[in-house]
Write a protein that holds these residues in place. Structure first.
Motif, PDB file in Angstrom:
ATOM      1  N   GLY A 232       0.934  -1.120  -0.108  1.00  0.00           N
ATOM      2  CA  GLY A 232       0.108   0.094  -0.204  1.00  0.00           C
ATOM      3  C   GLY A 232       0.974   1.298   0.010  1.00  0.00           C
ATOM      4  O   GLY A 232       2.222   1.045   0.154  1.00  0.00           O
ATOM      5  N   PRO A 233       0.315   2.527  -0.346  1.00  0.00           N
ATOM      6  CA  PRO A 233       1.140   3.667  -0.353  1.00  0.00           C
ATOM      7  C   PRO A 233       1.580   4.129   1.110  1.00  0.00           C
ATOM      8  O   PRO A 233       0.740   3.839   2.097  1.00  0.00           O
ATOM      9  CB  PRO A 233       0.013   4.803  -0.936  1.00  0.00           C
ATOM     10  N   TRP A 234       2.626   4.786   1.250  1.00  0.00           N
ATOM     11  CA  TRP A 234       3.086   5.584   2.408  1.00  0.00           C
ATOM     12  C   TRP A 234       2.211   6.652   2.593  1.00  0.00           C
ATOM     13  O   TRP A 234       1.721   7.383   1.785  1.00  0.00           O
ATOM     14  CB  TRP A 234       4.504   5.796   2.274  1.00  0.00           C
ATOM     15  N   GLU A 235       1.692   6.826   3.745  1.00  0.00           N
ATOM     16  CA  GLU A 235       0.959   7.963   4.291  1.00  0.00           C
ATOM     17  C   GLU A 235       2.125   8.588   5.175  1.00  0.00           C
ATOM     18  O   GLU A 235       2.391   8.463   6.196  1.00  0.00           O
ATOM     19  CB  GLU A 235      -0.094   7.601   5.174  1.00  0.00           C
ATOM     20  N   ASP A 236       2.186  10.205   4.707  1.00  0.00           N
ATOM     21  CA  ASP A 236       2.782  11.126   5.569  1.00  0.00           C
ATOM     22  C   ASP A 236       2.079  11.012   6.990  1.00  0.00           C
ATOM     23  O   ASP A 236       0.879  10.883   7.066  1.00  0.00           O
ATOM     24  CB  ASP A 236       3.238  12.403   5.003  1.00  0.00           C
TER      25      ASP A 236
END
Length: 465
Positions: free
Chosen positions: A85-89
Motif C-alpha cells: 500500500g502507499p506510504w502515508e505521511d
C-alpha cells in the motif's frame, strides 16, 4: 564476566507515547558555526524547516527537517513493495521543542516540554514526531556529527512505520508474545539501518553519509542502550549495545524486509539482568588479575572442544605475562599477542590493556584475549594467520566463544554489560582484529560485523573446516 555463586522509544504496541528510554546527557553546542559546519558536511542541499511546528528556523532544525524529508522519501519509495500500500505521511506532523525555555509550549502527548529533555519520540495517538532541539540534537551533532540526528529521527520514523503496518492496532500482529518492547525497538533500529544504507549508497536527494562515518553512527546508537542490568523482558527495554548494533547492521546489510519480519520467535537478545547481588555490586566486572586466568582456562576448554569437533589437533597456548608490549611476531599485535613459534599468548597487563579493562570493562579485555586464542585456532586449522581472512576469522572466533557464554556449558558465563563492552572495544580499538603481523580491519563497523557473525553462527560461521 561472572562465575556462578545480565532507542530510543518505548514499545509502540504497549503505550501510545514512544520516548527515548535513555536521554542524551551533555552540554548543547550553542556555536552557530559548529552546527552550520556539520549541516554542510551532512547535506548536499538543505530543506527549510517551515513545516516543523515550533521551529526557530535555525541550523539544528534545518538539519532535522532535511533528514525528515529524505526519511519520508525513503518510505514513499520503499513502503509499497514491502507492505502492499502507499506510504502515508504523518498526519500530525513534526514538532521541535526548546526544552531550555521554561515557557515552551508542551508538545503533543505530553504535559510539559521539560518531559522530553534530551529525547525524541513518536506518539501514535497524534501520529507525530517530536524532538528536543536544545539538549538532544546539538549534543548528537557535537559528539557524532549529523549522522546521529539522522539515526534518531529514522528510528522514530520506524515506529510510524510499525503503526501503519498494524502494530499497536490490535489483532494477531499485536501479540505481546511476538512483539514485546525490545522487539519493537529492534525493528525500529533495523529500519534506521536500512535508511542509512540508502543514504550511504547515494540515493538520498539531500543527505550524505560516507561509509567511514558509520563508526560514529554506531557510537551514537549505543549511547541509547539500556541501563546495566535491565531485563530484556521489561516493557520499556530497548536492548544492550550488542542488541542495538545488531539490529542496525541487519537493516544496513539486509534491508527493510528482514526488519519487518523480526519477532520474538526468530530473534534472540543478549541483554540480561543480574543474577546475583555480588555480581551487581561489582558491576559485572572481575579484576584483571582474576579475569586473565579464569577466562584463559575457559577459552582453552572451549577451543579444545570446538577444534576436536572440527577434526583438528590443537593445544592450548600458554599464557606468558610480559612487562612490555609483545614483539614475538613480525608485526605488533598490541598488549596481547599470539606467538605461533612458542604457541603462547603474551600479555602485558599494564598500559593499554589495563586502560581498556578499567575504562570499558572486563569483557573488553576478554574479547582481546579471545581473539588471540582465535588466531591460535586458525593456525592449528591450517588457515591463514595474516591478511583479511585472518583478521575476520579471529574476530568471528572471538564472537563464537562469546556466543557460547550466553548458554554456557561450564561455570564461566557473561554478566550484564559484557556484550556492551565487546562492542565498545571493537569500535574503539583494532587490537582484536590484528593478525600475527599486526595488520587489522580499519572500520569499527566491519569489526563488529565480523564478531557478530560468530556470536550468531558459532564456529561454523568462521570457516574452521
Amino acid at each position: 564476566m561472572r562465575t556462578p555463586a545480565t532507542l530510543i522509544a518505548l514499545a509502540l504496541a504497549v503505550v501510545s507515547l514512544a520516548a527515548c528510554g535513555t536521554p542524551v546527557r551533555g552540554t548543547a553546542v550553542r556555536s552557530p558555526a559548529v552546527i552550520a559546519e556539520d549541516l554542510a558536511r551532512s547535506a548536499k542541499s538543505v530543506v527549510d524547516p517551515d513545516f516543523v511546528n515550533g521551529s526557530d528556523g535555525g541550523d539544528v532544525d534545518r538539519l532535522a527537517a532535511t533528514a525528515i524529508t529524505d526519511i519520508q522519501a525513503y518510505w514513499t519509495e520503499t513502503y509499497p513493495s514491502l507492505f502492499g500500500g502507499p506510504w502515508e505521511d504523518l498526519r500530525g506532523g513534526f514538532y521541535s521543542v526548546d526544552t531550555a525555555d521554561a515557557g515552551a509550549e508542551p508538545p503533543p502527548c505530553t504535559e510539559s516540554a521539560a518531559t522530553i529533555s534530551g529525547n525524541a519520540y513518536y506518539c501514535s495517538n497524534g501520529d507525530v514526531i517530536v524532538w528536543d532541539r536544545a539538549a538532544l540534537l546539538p549534543v548528537l551533532t557535537e559528539r557524532f556529527g549529523g549522522g546521529g540526528v539522522m539515526l534518531v529521527l529514522a528510528h522514530e520514523m520506524g515506529h510510524a512505520v510499525q503503526q501503519r503496518t498494524g502494530l499497536g492496532r490490535g489483532g494477531d500482529r499485536d501479540s505481546a508474545a511476538l512483539y514485546p518492547g525490545i522487539v519493537i525497538e529492534a525493528m525500529a533500529d533495523c529500519y534506521a539501518g536500512s535508511f542509512i544504507r540508502w543514504v550511504v549508497d547515494g540515493k538520498a536527494e539531500h543527505l550524505q553519509v560516507e561509509r567511514e562515518e558509520l563508526d560514529s553512527l554506531m557510537r551514537a546508537l549505543i549511547t541509547f542502550r539500556d541501563p546495566l542490568g535491565t531485563s530484556h523482558r521489561e516493557a520499556s527495554a530497548h536492548g544492550d549495545a550488542f542488541d542495538r548494533v545488531s539490529a542496525f547492521q541487519d537493516g544496513f546489510e539486509s534491508g527493510p524486509r528482514l526488519c519487518a519480519d523480526i519477532t520474538a520467535s526468530n530473534r534472540a537478545f543478549t541483554q540480561r539482568s543480574f543474577l546475583s547481588e555480588e555480581d551487581a555490586a561489582r558491576g559485572g566486572n572481575l579484576p584483571l588479575p582474576d579475569l586473565v586466568p579464569a577466562i584463559s582456562e575457559d577459552l582453552g576448554s572451549y577451543f579444545s572442544r570446538e577444534m576436536s569437533q572440527a577434526g583438528h589437533e590443537w593445544s592450548t597456548p600458554k599464557i606468558e605475562p610480559v612487562t612490555a608490549d609483545p614483539r614475538c611476531t613480525a608485526g605488533e599485535q598490541g598488549a596481547v599477542a599470539y606467538c605461533p613459534e612458542q604457541n603462547s599468548v603474551q600479555l602485558r597487563e599494564d598500559g593499554t590493556l589495563g586502560d581498556i579493562h578499567t575504562n570499558i570493562g572486563d569483557f573488553a579485555t576478554g574479547t582481546v584475549l579471545a581473539s588471540r586464542f582465535g588466531l591460535s585456532a586458525l593456525a592449528a586449522a591450517g588457515k591463514p594467520t595474516t591478511g583479511e581472512p585472518a583478521q575476520r576469522g579471529t574476530l568471528c572466533l572471538a564472537g563464537a566463544y562469546t556466543g557460547s557464554l550466553l548458554n554456557p556449558q561450564g561455570e564461566f558465563t557473561v554478566s550484564p554489560g559484557d556484550l556492551d563492552e565487546a562492542v565498545q572495544v571493537l569500535l574503539g580499538y583494532d587490537y582484536p582484529a590484528r593478525d600475527v603481523d599486526g595488520g587489522s580491519i580499519a572500520s569499527g563497523f566491519d569489526r563488529v560485523s565480523a564478531f557478530r557473525g560468530g556470536v550468531v553462527g558459532g564456529t561454523k560461521a568462521c570457516d574452521l573446516g
